[in-house]
Each structure stands twice: as structure tokens, then as C-alpha cells.
Scaffold this motif. Structure first.
Motif, PDB file in Angstrom:
ATOM      1  N   ARG A 149       0.807  -1.218   0.000  1.00  0.00           N
ATOM      2  CA  ARG A 149       0.000   0.000   0.000  1.00  0.00           C
ATOM      3  C   ARG A 149       0.843   1.272   0.000  1.00  0.00           C
ATOM      4  O   ARG A 149       0.411   2.298  -0.519  1.00  0.00           O
ATOM      5  N   ILE A 150       2.006   1.195   0.629  1.00  0.00           N
ATOM      6  CA  ILE A 150       2.922   2.335   0.607  1.00  0.00           C
ATOM      7  C   ILE A 150       3.882   2.098  -0.559  1.00  0.00           C
ATOM      8  O   ILE A 150       4.690   1.178  -0.538  1.00  0.00           O
ATOM      9  N   ARG A 151       3.775   2.945  -1.548  1.00  0.00           N
ATOM     10  CA  ARG A 151       4.390   2.640  -2.846  1.00  0.00           C
ATOM     11  C   ARG A 151       5.867   2.995  -2.941  1.00  0.00           C
ATOM     12  O   ARG A 151       6.582   2.430  -3.747  1.00  0.00           O
ATOM     13  N   ASN A 152       6.323   3.939  -2.122  1.00  0.00           N
ATOM     14  CA  ASN A 152       7.701   4.401  -2.284  1.00  0.00           C
ATOM     15  C   ASN A 152       8.214   5.045  -0.991  1.00  0.00           C
ATOM     16  O   ASN A 152       7.503   5.108   0.015  1.00  0.00           O
ATOM     17  N   LYS A 153       9.445   5.537  -1.057  1.00  0.00           N
ATOM     18  CA  LYS A 153      10.066   6.157   0.118  1.00  0.00           C
ATOM     19  C   LYS A 153       9.280   7.371   0.599  1.00  0.00           C
ATOM     20  O   LYS A 153       9.107   7.582   1.796  1.00  0.00           O
ATOM     21  N   ARG A 154       8.804   8.143  -0.365  1.00  0.00           N
ATOM     22  CA  ARG A 154       8.077   9.348   0.017  1.00  0.00           C
ATOM     23  C   ARG A 154       6.837   9.007   0.840  1.00  0.00           C
ATOM     24  O   ARG A 154       6.561   9.648   1.853  1.00  0.00           O
ATOM     25  N   ASP A 155       6.109   7.992   0.406  1.00  0.00           N
ATOM     26  CA  ASP A 155       4.916   7.587   1.148  1.00  0.00           C
ATOM     27  C   ASP A 155       5.279   7.126   2.562  1.00  0.00           C
ATOM     28  O   ASP A 155       4.547   7.378   3.522  1.00  0.00           O
ATOM     29  N   ALA A 156       6.410   6.410   2.672  1.00  0.00           N
ATOM     30  CA  ALA A 156       6.846   5.921   3.986  1.00  0.00           C
ATOM     31  C   ALA A 156       7.166   7.088   4.916  1.00  0.00           C
ATOM     32  O   ALA A 156       6.816   7.077   6.110  1.00  0.00           O
ATOM     33  N   LYS A 157       7.807   8.129   4.381  1.00  0.00           N
ATOM     34  CA  LYS A 157       8.130   9.308   5.198  1.00  0.00           C
ATOM     35  C   LYS A 157       6.859  10.083   5.571  1.00  0.00           C
ATOM     36  O   LYS A 157       6.718  10.544   6.701  1.00  0.00           O
ATOM     37  N   LEU A 158       5.944  10.201   4.615  1.00  0.00           N
ATOM     38  CA  LEU A 158       4.689  10.903   4.892  1.00  0.00           C
ATOM     39  C   LEU A 158       3.857  10.161   5.939  1.00  0.00           C
ATOM     40  O   LEU A 158       3.199  10.785   6.779  1.00  0.00           O
ATOM     41  N   MET A 159       3.903   8.821   5.878  1.00  0.00           N
ATOM     42  CA  MET A 159       3.194   8.030   6.885  1.00  0.00           C
ATOM     43  C   MET A 159       3.747   8.311   8.279  1.00  0.00           C
ATOM     44  O   MET A 159       2.990   8.467   9.248  1.00  0.00           O
ATOM     45  N   THR A 160       5.075   8.395   8.373  1.00  0.00           N
ATOM     46  CA  THR A 160       5.718   8.665   9.663  1.00  0.00           C
ATOM     47  C   THR A 160       5.327  10.041  10.191  1.00  0.00           C
ATOM     48  O   THR A 160       5.032  10.210  11.381  1.00  0.00           O
ATOM     49  N   ILE A 161       5.315  11.035   9.299  1.00  0.00           N
ATOM     50  CA  ILE A 161       4.923  12.390   9.702  1.00  0.00           C
ATOM     51  C   ILE A 161       3.471  12.401  10.174  1.00  0.00           C
ATOM     52  O   ILE A 161       3.135  13.023  11.198  1.00  0.00           O
ATOM     53  N   PHE A 162       2.608  11.705   9.436  1.00  0.00           N
ATOM     54  CA  PHE A 162       1.192  11.643   9.815  1.00  0.00           C
ATOM     55  C   PHE A 162       1.031  11.035  11.208  1.00  0.00           C
ATOM     56  O   PHE A 162       0.312  11.565  12.052  1.00  0.00           O
ATOM     57  N   LEU A 163       1.722   9.921  11.445  1.00  0.00           N
ATOM     58  CA  LEU A 163       1.640   9.281  12.763  1.00  0.00           C
ATOM     59  C   LEU A 163       2.172  10.208  13.854  1.00  0.00           C
ATOM     60  O   LEU A 163       1.605  10.296  14.948  1.00  0.00           O
ATOM     61  N   GLY A 164       3.268  10.920  13.550  1.00  0.00           N
ATOM     62  CA  GLY A 164       3.839  11.843  14.527  1.00  0.00           C
ATOM     63  C   GLY A 164       2.896  12.977  14.872  1.00  0.00           C
ATOM     64  O   GLY A 164       2.874  13.452  16.005  1.00  0.00           O
ATOM     65  N   CYS A 165       2.102  13.418  13.895  1.00  0.00           N
ATOM     66  CA  CYS A 165       1.139  14.500  14.138  1.00  0.00           C
ATOM     67  C   CYS A 165      -0.083  13.992  14.896  1.00  0.00           C
ATOM     68  O   CYS A 165      -0.719  14.747  15.646  1.00  0.00           O
ATOM     69  N   VAL A 166      -0.431  12.720  14.706  1.00  0.00           N
ATOM     70  CA  VAL A 166      -1.613  12.152  15.357  1.00  0.00           C
ATOM     71  C   VAL A 166      -1.323  11.817  16.815  1.00  0.00           C
ATOM     72  O   VAL A 166      -2.148  12.038  17.707  1.00  0.00           O
ATOM     73  N   VAL A 167      -0.113  11.281  17.066  1.00  0.00           N
ATOM     74  CA  VAL A 167       0.266  10.897  18.439  1.00  0.00           C
ATOM     75  C   VAL A 167       0.918  12.105  19.111  1.00  0.00           C
ATOM     76  O   VAL A 167       2.133  12.254  19.115  1.00  0.00           O
ATOM     77  N   PHE A 168       0.083  12.984  19.671  1.00  0.00           N
ATOM     78  CA  PHE A 168       0.583  14.253  20.197  1.00  0.00           C
ATOM     79  C   PHE A 168       0.470  14.359  21.712  1.00  0.00           C
ATOM     80  O   PHE A 168       0.557  15.443  22.271  1.00  0.00           O
ATOM     81  N   ILE A 169       0.264  13.241  22.389  1.00  0.00           N
ATOM     82  CA  ILE A 169       0.046  13.273  23.844  1.00  0.00           C
ATOM     83  C   ILE A 169       1.272  13.800  24.581  1.00  0.00           C
ATOM     84  O   ILE A 169       1.186  14.616  25.478  1.00  0.00           O
ATOM     85  N   ASP A 170       2.441  13.309  24.188  1.00  0.00           N
ATOM     86  CA  ASP A 170       3.672  13.649  24.899  1.00  0.00           C
ATOM     87  C   ASP A 170       4.843  13.429  23.954  1.00  0.00           C
ATOM     88  O   ASP A 170       4.795  12.547  23.094  1.00  0.00           O
ATOM     89  N   ASP A 171       5.887  14.226  24.075  1.00  0.00           N
ATOM     90  CA  ASP A 171       7.005  14.118  23.143  1.00  0.00           C
ATOM     91  C   ASP A 171       7.768  12.805  23.304  1.00  0.00           C
ATOM     92  O   ASP A 171       8.169  12.188  22.305  1.00  0.00           O
ATOM     93  N   TYR A 172       7.980  12.357  24.554  1.00  0.00           N
ATOM     94  CA  TYR A 172       8.639  11.066  24.767  1.00  0.00           C
ATOM     95  C   TYR A 172       7.819   9.964  24.091  1.00  0.00           C
ATOM     96  O   TYR A 172       8.342   9.112  23.363  1.00  0.00           O
ATOM     97  N   PHE A 173       6.538   9.985  24.396  1.00  0.00           N
ATOM     98  CA  PHE A 173       5.610   8.982  23.880  1.00  0.00           C
ATOM     99  C   PHE A 173       5.618   8.991  22.352  1.00  0.00           C
ATOM    100  O   PHE A 173       5.675   7.942  21.706  1.00  0.00           O
ATOM    101  N   ASN A 174       5.573  10.192  21.789  1.00  0.00           N
ATOM    102  CA  ASN A 174       5.561  10.351  20.338  1.00  0.00           C
ATOM    103  C   ASN A 174       6.783   9.692  19.702  1.00  0.00           C
ATOM    104  O   ASN A 174       6.656   8.843  18.814  1.00  0.00           O
ATOM    105  N   SER A 175       7.956  10.085  20.171  1.00  0.00           N
ATOM    106  CA  SER A 175       9.195   9.609  19.551  1.00  0.00           C
ATOM    107  C   SER A 175       9.334   8.090  19.623  1.00  0.00           C
ATOM    108  O   SER A 175       9.700   7.435  18.639  1.00  0.00           O
ATOM    109  N   LEU A 176       9.039   7.512  20.781  1.00  0.00           N
ATOM    110  CA  LEU A 176       9.267   6.087  20.976  1.00  0.00           C
ATOM    111  C   LEU A 176       8.198   5.225  20.314  1.00  0.00           C
ATOM    112  O   LEU A 176       8.503   4.224  19.660  1.00  0.00           O
TER     113      LEU A 176
END
Length: 519
Positions: free
Chosen positions: A107-134
Motif C-alpha cells: 500500500r505504501i508505494r515508495n520512500k516518500r509515502d513511507a516518510k509521509l506516513m511517519t509524519i502523519f503518525l507523529g502529528c496524530v500521536v501528540f500526547i507527549d514528546d517522549y511517547f511520540n518519539s518512541l
């Protein structure tokens, strides 16, 4: 034991400067922090060797046992790290991480999609910075590895969606802390017309560094704007070297763990969902209990403002670990493989724990030297009012860089910014407070002794100094953009003009980056 303060002396800058310079030049983080700790202790005790040893011993002891009781904050954060390491390793040995990578590969077709997925997850998981990163690192790593994205790039993606998102999100540990601080400051200065939450929301577009860090991150992901050391790491990743193997395994890495062939995607998402849901529950629960004890009615913002962050993270990780363990037994994974995953996962977090312990120790030393107060004292003097937002941004950045803490910088610099605004032009109160928030996040992003930076490296399984070096150029670019914006804001008094100025400089910088990256 005679311990002195050097708050009025430039000597208080020596320990953090020595630790940071040595860490960057030698790339030996523990050694560099250790030397910084020793220098600070010697300054505090007037170079009395016996007193220095006692002071260091007491400071280290305080990491575990403080004021006659266990230091629950530190121990729970370390426990959270260990638990998350075990969860990640169990997910790996169960085959769930590989199953997710196989599923996402379709479903993730290339590197760009993989990076965008990571950014999306990072924006969604905003409870705490430690929690976000790990947590986001645990989810994204199988995908970014599959598409040969370097661990340094993953660490940058994590770090630049951790603090920048948390600092502008009211429903987060950062947001609650900032709302509490600013609320007290505004009340003390007679600003009672607007609610504290509405004031926080008004300040979001004034936090130029957070906003444009996220925009630059998105552009880096979309257009592969790899410059400096990041470019070399990405080139190495294309050859299969995701991190510098000559330095050994980075924190959080679980290399060569056997993986079951019966792994399911549920084995990844159910533990992570349980971890997130349990953490949010414990945050709200502990916050509600604190509100009730003070006779206040429940509110989500109020609960986050009074929550026990470290306790909630630790309890949430226990729930996540138990869910992961149950799934492993349901999957009928051999008990020896489960034990291997548990021990390997706990062991993988030891490098991060060592660095954190040293970073906390030097933070204690810097606190005794009152380095932050000395930095704040530099603000006073003949500074044109229009330049105050810029000066506050830069000083907050240097303070956070030197002390390794954005929260500590908030506590020191926000009251000073408020006093300066009241003494000159109260209409600039919110822009000046925003400049402090932005500068503190900038300094935190660049500092090798910052716990947020350390945990972003851990979440990505990247060597810590490699992350610091590769992220630095991007952080400096956004800092320059922010400085221009705050200068325009200061001279025009218009937030809109400051934002437009940032946008123009951002567009020019983006064009230059594209040329530099050879795109």
C-alpha cells in the motif's frame, strides 16, 4: 560540603559548553557528559576534590532517591523505556513487525509515502514528546527500513513531529504545562479577559519555529531535500547501511532477533493501541484525581494540566506489555523465544538509559550553577523594544541548548518576557511569550544533552550524535526564518506581517535547499 552558585558568572556556561562541544567533536556522548559533570562539580565546590566527589555522589543518588523518597518521575520514565523496549522486541519476535511491513509494502508505494506516513503518525500521536518519539518510531521503523530510509532521517522525522506538535497542542503534556505557566503569568499581570486556553490557541500562529519546522519537514519528505551529513546517511541507506555500523548497535536496536512466521498485523497495532489508550486513561485519571483533591470540577484541559505524566506513561506501558505478552502466548510462540525478546528488548534500551542518566545529572549540575538564570540576565540592558522578540527567541534557544531542557527554559524565560512586555508595550505580551516558546523548542532540537533529542534517537534506533548532526542544518534554517519573522513582527507590531515574512523567507530557503540537494 560548600556548594556555591555561579548565576552571575559566565563560568556557569562552561559545563554545558564543554559537554556539547566534546560530544559533537569526539562523538563520545557519555565521556563528554561525564567531563561536563566533573567541571561543573569542581566549579560548585571551588575545586575541592573531596567535596566534588560527595556532590557528584549526592547528585547521582538524587536521580533515584530524592527528599527521602524514590524519585518516581525518573524511575517511571526509565521503566517506560524498558517496557517499550520489551514491547518492541516481542512485536519483532512474534513476526508482527514483518507482517506489518509486508502489508504496508503493498500500500505504501515508495520512500516518500513511507516518510509521509511517519509524519502523519507523529502529528496524530501528540500526547507527549517522549511517547511520540518512541511509539511512532516502533511503528514506522519496519516501513522506513524496508524502503532504505536511514535511521538518521527517521530520527529527524520523529523529533520534528514531537516537540513542534506538542508545543502547539493544548491536549498534550506540553500544552497543559504551558497553559498553566502562561495562565499564572497573565493573571499576575491583570490579563483576565480571555480564558487561558483561548490565549494558548491565539499564540499558535505566533510560534514561528514550530509551524515552519513542520512545513520544512513536510517539504523534506516530499522533495528529498537531503543536505549536509543527512545526504551521506541517505546514500549509505541506499546501499543497505541504515546506520553507522562501525559504532555498534544504536540504542533501541534489536538486531538479528529471530522472527516467527505466523505474525499478524494485529500483533503490532493492538499493543500500540492498548499502550496509547491506557496512557490517555491514566493521564485523565490522575489529572481528575488532582482536580478533585483541589475541589475543582473535571475538564479535559484541567486533567492534562494536573496529570502525572511519567506515572501515566509507565502504567500505560505495563498494559501495552501485558497485551503484547498475551498475544505472543495466543500465537503459541515458544517460551524461549518470548524470553529472548523480553531480555533483548530491555537490554536494547540500556544505551539510552545511560545517556539519560548522564543528561539528568548534568542538568542537576547546571541547575545548581543557575546557568539558565545567568542566560536570562543577559536580556536586561539597552535593547531596542522592536528587537525584543528576536532577542528572546535567541536567548531562549541558547538557554535550552545549554541546559538541555525546553520546559526549564519556559519556566525561566516566560516570566521575564512577560515583565519586559509590561514594562514596554503590553500589546506585545503574547508575541514575546510565543518567541520564548519557539526559541526553547529550537534550542532543545539542537542540544545533544536534551532528553527529547536522546529519545528521538532511541525511537529511531539511530546513533545519538548522528541524529544531532543531521538535524542541525534544518533546525538552523527554521531558526533563521523565525528570526526574520520576529524582527518584522517587532518593528511592525503585526503578527500577519511577521508570518508573511516567514513565509517569503521559507519559500526562498526551500528554493535554495532544492538547488543544494541537486533536485
Amino acid at each position: 560540603m560548600n556548594v556555591l552558585s555561579h548565576a552571575d558568572s559566565a563560568l556557569s556556561l562552561l559545563p554545558p559548553v564543554i559537554a556539547i562541544v566534546l560530544a559533537i567533536t569526539t562523538r563520545k556522548v557519555l565521556l563528554s557528559l561525564g567531563i561536563g559533570i566533573l567541571v561543573g562539580a569542581l566549579l560548585l565546590t571551588q575545586f575541592a576534590i573531596g567535596d566534588t566527589a560527595v556532590f557528584i555522589g549526592e547528585t547521582v543518588k538524587g536521580l533515584v532517591w530524592d527528599d527521602g523518597a524514590l524519585n518516581s518521575w525518573n524511575l517511571q520514565i526509565l521503566g517506560f523505556l524498558v517496557m517499550l523496549g520489551m514491547i518492541t522486541a516481542l512485536i519483532t519476535v512474534s513476526g508482527a513487525a514483518r507482517a506489518f511491513a509486508d502489508w504496508a509494502h503493498e500500500r505504501i508505494r515508495n520512500k516518500r509515502d513511507a516518510k509521509l506516513m511517519t509524519i502523519f503518525l507523529g502529528c496524530v500521536v501528540f500526547i507527549d514528546d517522549y511517547f511520540n518519539s518512541l511509539v511512532v518510531g516502533s511503528i514506522a521503523k519496519p516501513i522506513t527500513d524496508r524502503y532504505h530510509i536511514s535511521r538518521a532521517k527517521l530520527a529527524y522525522l520523529l523529533d520534528s513531529t514531537a516537540a513542534p506538535i506538542c508545543v502547539i497542542s493544548p491536549i498534550s503534556s506540553w500544552g497543559a504545562y504551558i497553559i498553566a505557566l502562561i495562565g499564572g503569568i497573565l493573571t499576575a499581570h491583570g490579563f483576565t479577559e480571555s480564558g487561558h486556553l483561548s490565549v494558548f490557541v491565539q499564540m499558535i500562529p505566533m510560534n514561528f519555529y514550530a509551524v515552519f519546522s513542520l512545513l520544512l519537514l513536510l517539504c523534506v519528505a516530499l522533495f528529498s531535500l537531503d543536505i549536509g551529513a543527512m545526504r551521506q546517511h541517505e546514500l549509505n541507506a541506499q546501499k543497505g547501511e541504515l546506520f553507522d555500523e562501525s559504532k555498534g548497535l544504536p540504542p533501541g536496536a534489536n538486531a538479528d532477533l529471530p522472527e516467527a512466521d505466523t505474525g499478524k498485523i494485529l500483533g503490532l497495532f493492538l499493543p500500540i493501541f492498548a499502550l496509547i489508550a491506557a496512557t490517555v486513561f491514566f493521564m485523565l485519571n490522575s489529572g481528575a484525581a488532582a482536580l478533585a483533591a483541589d475541589g475543582q470540577s473535571f475538564s479535559v484541559i484541567g486533567a492534562f494540566e494536573n496529570t502525572e505524566v511519567s506515572q501515566s506513561l509507565f502504567y500505560g506501558s505495563i498494559v501495552g506489555f501485558l497485551v503484547t505478552l498475551v498475544l505472543a502466548f495466543v500465537q503459541k510462540i515458544d517460551i524461549k523465544l518470548i524470553m529472548l525478546g523480553i531480555t533483548a528488548g530491555a537490554r536494547s534500551m540500556l544505551p539510552a538509559i545511560y545517556i539519560l542518566l548522564f543528561a539528568w545529572t548534568i542538568a542537576g549540575v547546571i541547575g545548581q550553577l543557575e546557568t539558565g538564570k545567568y542566560m536570562a540576565s543577559l536580556v536586561t540592558g539597552a535593547i531596542p523594544f522592536a528587537l525584543l522578540p528576536v532577542v528572546l527567541f535567541i536567548l531562549a534557544g541558547i538557554t535550552a541548548f545549554s541546559t538541555g531542557t525546553s520546559w526549564g527554559t519556559f519556566g525561566i524565560m516566560l516570566p521575564i518576557a512577560a515583565d519586559m512586555a509590561m514594562g514596554s508595550d503590553s500589546t506585545m505580551m503574547l508575541p514575546m511569550l510565543s518567541a520564548v516558546l519557539a526559541g526553547a523548542v529550537f534550542g532543545d532540537h539542537c542540544s545533544p544533552i536534551s532528553d527529547t533529542t536522546i529519545l528521538s534517537s532511541t525511537g529511531a534506533s539511530c546513533h545519538h550524535i548522528d541524529h544531532v548532526i543531521t538535524q542541525l542544518p534544518y533546525a538552523l534554517i527554521v531558526a533563521f526564518i523565525s528570526i526574520i519573522g520576529y524582527a518584522v513582527l517587532g518593528y511592525t507590531g503585526s503578527i500577519l506581517m511577521g508570518f508573511i515574512a516567514c513565509s517569503l523567507v521559507f519559500a526562498i530557503s526551500l528554493f535554495g535547499l532544492k538547488l543544494k540537494a541537486g533536485r
